[in-house]
Design a protein around this motif. Structure first.
Motif, PDB file in Angstrom:
ATOM      1  N   UNK A 150       4.702  -3.608  -7.701  1.00 19.79           N
ATOM      2  CA  UNK A 150       5.989  -3.070  -7.256  1.00 19.79           C
ATOM      3  C   UNK A 150       6.124  -3.183  -5.740  1.00 19.79           C
ATOM      4  N   UNK A 151       5.084  -2.749  -5.012  1.00 17.32           N
ATOM      5  CA  UNK A 151       5.147  -2.783  -3.565  1.00 17.32           C
ATOM      6  C   UNK A 151       5.247  -4.187  -3.011  1.00 17.32           C
ATOM      7  N   UNK A 152       4.453  -5.117  -3.554  1.00 16.02           N
ATOM      8  CA  UNK A 152       4.477  -6.485  -3.034  1.00 16.02           C
ATOM      9  C   UNK A 152       5.811  -7.165  -3.299  1.00 16.02           C
ATOM     10  N   UNK A 160       0.817  -1.217   0.000  1.00 14.18           N
ATOM     11  CA  UNK A 160       0.000   0.000   0.000  1.00 14.18           C
ATOM     12  C   UNK A 160       0.845   1.260   0.000  1.00 14.18           C
ATOM     13  N   UNK A 161       2.023   1.210   0.612  1.00 12.13           N
ATOM     14  CA  UNK A 161       2.855   2.416   0.656  1.00 12.13           C
ATOM     15  C   UNK A 161       3.268   2.837  -0.747  1.00 12.13           C
ATOM     16  N   UNK A 162       3.580   1.870  -1.616  1.00  2.15           N
ATOM     17  CA  UNK A 162       3.963   2.238  -2.985  1.00  2.15           C
ATOM     18  C   UNK A 162       2.743   2.575  -3.833  1.00  2.15           C
ATOM     19  N   UNK A 163       1.610   2.010  -3.497  1.00  2.00           N
ATOM     20  CA  UNK A 163       0.377   2.411  -4.153  1.00  2.00           C
ATOM     21  C   UNK A 163       0.049   3.866  -3.821  1.00  2.00           C
ATOM     22  N   UNK A 164       0.213   4.247  -2.550  1.00  2.00           N
ATOM     23  CA  UNK A 164      -0.062   5.614  -2.125  1.00  2.00           C
ATOM     24  C   UNK A 164       1.016   6.586  -2.603  1.00  2.00           C
ATOM     25  N   UNK A 165       2.239   6.077  -2.780  1.00  2.00           N
ATOM     26  CA  UNK A 165       3.331   6.927  -3.233  1.00  2.00           C
ATOM     27  C   UNK A 165       3.204   7.296  -4.710  1.00  2.00           C
ATOM     28  N   UNK A 194      10.521   5.641  -9.241  1.00  2.00           N
ATOM     29  CA  UNK A 194      11.884   6.060  -8.930  1.00  2.00           C
ATOM     30  C   UNK A 194      12.326   5.609  -7.553  1.00  2.00           C
ATOM     31  N   UNK A 195      11.453   5.759  -6.553  1.00  2.00           N
ATOM     32  CA  UNK A 195      11.766   5.298  -5.202  1.00  2.00           C
ATOM     33  C   UNK A 195      11.937   3.783  -5.190  1.00  2.00           C
ATOM     34  N   UNK A 196      11.074   3.077  -5.930  1.00  2.00           N
ATOM     35  CA  UNK A 196      11.184   1.624  -6.012  1.00  2.00           C
ATOM     36  C   UNK A 196      12.505   1.208  -6.655  1.00  2.00           C
ATOM     37  N   UNK A 197      12.932   1.935  -7.690  1.00  2.00           N
ATOM     38  CA  UNK A 197      14.199   1.617  -8.350  1.00  2.00           C
ATOM     39  C   UNK A 197      15.375   1.804  -7.394  1.00  2.00           C
ATOM     40  N   UNK A 198      15.346   2.866  -6.597  1.00  2.00           N
ATOM     41  CA  UNK A 198      16.421   3.097  -5.629  1.00  2.00           C
ATOM     42  C   UNK A 198      16.440   1.984  -4.590  1.00  2.00           C
TER      43      UNK A 198
END
Length: 380
Positions: A237-239, A168-173, A182-186
């Motif tokens: 991505x988040x999962x 959920x954090x990446x869904x909300x991001x 970009x945050x996921x790639x880092x």
């Protein structure tokens, strides 16, 4: 082996980039877009296709399926015998992971076309997370199994909540061009480096696939975006990041410093390694927790979207949207880079790394609070 894993990331990037190129055209042609004012919390200046999650998901799932087929079709003999046997031993976990990613991907795609009730989306995430934890044993704090009564159950509950929270954090991001990807790639690159240092080849492979998929998508999503990932991408991505975090920082009760033969798990010098995912993913968690607290304080439901996320609050500080995204990139790197060595240092070193990450978030919080008070005084 490192070269092969990095090559796997390159393949994923190519698949994602090419798929997303066509998804931009198909999305515009078929009207699969986030339009201006489609939802109250979306502030698009123009209609943009939100089908990019298809490119991200299949740049990860496609190579996973191909690798599984190769593992079982290729004869396990010669120099590759040990590696293939190790890969075959984790087939169940890989199949469950693919199934879980497909569940949230399909639910996300449906929600992108016709918004689903929040409870239904959350239920799908819990089902996928529970399957990963129970059937694939993707758990945090496994040392609790023998340490306290009901330790296994506690580990299962914490693991499911972790996976759902990061999903959920990446869904909300995903609220500004280039932000979530970009945050996921880092984060994926940090987990990739940590897994390679530990010799966790299969975990590194999953991180490389995610890194490549997000970079390929970013070619079309970097401001000004021509393509959005939508829930069909952000949930995947988040999962996957949550799972990679669990596997990269798994703690065994065996000898410190040993790496298991399957290349999936690594033992460390102490329990402080559990802090690794917290420092690497500190910024997405900060956004999730802060925006939920803001909504609850305002008497609003925490799952109803708005424009009070970390990125939006940075814009209120006077930054442009592009610079706000850049600040969040740098904050993610600043808090997360310590995760590369968290499991390989002494406890007091790990404490310093964790305190540094907390200091970055505290500084951001103080700046936000001071700006909010100044704006409130100005209005008064």
């Amino acid at each position: 082996m490192t070269g092969l894993i990095l090559g796997l990331g390159g393949v994923s990037c190519l698949i994602s980039g090419v798929l997303c190129f066509f998804l931009v055209r198909w999305g515009n042609r078929w009207g699969l877009v986030d339009g201006v004012g489609t939802e109250a919390h979306k502030q698009h200046a123009r209609a943009v296709p939100n089908t990019g999650g298809i490119g991200i998901a299949w740049a990860v799932i496609g190579p996973m399926l191909a690798l599984l087929a190769m593992v079982w079709l290729y004869p396990a003999e010669g120099d590759t015998a040990q590696l293939l046997e190790g890969a075959r031993s984790v087939t169940l976990g890989a199949v469950v992971l693919i199934a879980a990613l497909l569940i949230v991907h399909i639910v996300g795609l449906i929600d992108d076309r016709r918004p689903l009730p929040p409870g239904m989306k959350l239920l799908a995430q819990f089902v996928a997370a529970a399957a990963l934890v129970v059937f694939a044993d993707m758990r945090v704090l496994q040392l609790l199994d023998h340490a306290i009564p009901a330790g296994y159950l506690l580990s299962v509950v914490i693991s499911v909540l972790w996976i759902v929270a990061i999903t959920n954090s990446f869904n909300m991001l995903d609220n500004m061009d280039g932000l979530s990807a970009g945050v996921a790639a880092i984060a994926a690159s940090i987990f990739l480096g940590a897994a390679l240092l530990a010799g966790q080849w299969f975990v590194a492979g999953a991180a490389a696939l995610l890194l490549g998929a997000t970079l390929g998508f970013l070619l079309h999503n970097f401001p000004p975006a021509r393509l959005f990932m939508g829930d069909g991408g952000s949930l995947v991505v988040g999962m996957l990041l949550a799972v990679v975090a669990i596997r990269t920082t798994y703690i065994d009760l065996g000898d410190a410093g040993a790496v298991s033969g399957d290349g999936l798990t690594v033992t460390t010098s102490g329990g402080h390694a559990v802090l690794t995912p917290l420092v690497v993913l500190a910024v997405p968690l900060y956004d999730l927790c802060s925006v939920v607290l803001i909504r609850l304080r305002q008497g609003r439901r925490p799952w109803v979207g708005d424009t009070q996320h970390f990125s939006h609050r940075l814009v209120l500080l006077g930054l442009s949207r592009r610079r706000a995204v850049g600040v969040i990139y740098l904050a993610t790197a600043a808090t997360g880079l310590g995760g590369l060595v968290m499991g390989r240092v002494q406890p007091w070193h790990a404490a310093i790394i964790a305190l540094a990450a907390m200091a970055v978030l505290a500084m951001i919080g103080l700046l936000e609070h001071g700006s909010a008070r100044a704006r409130s005084s100005g209005r008064a």
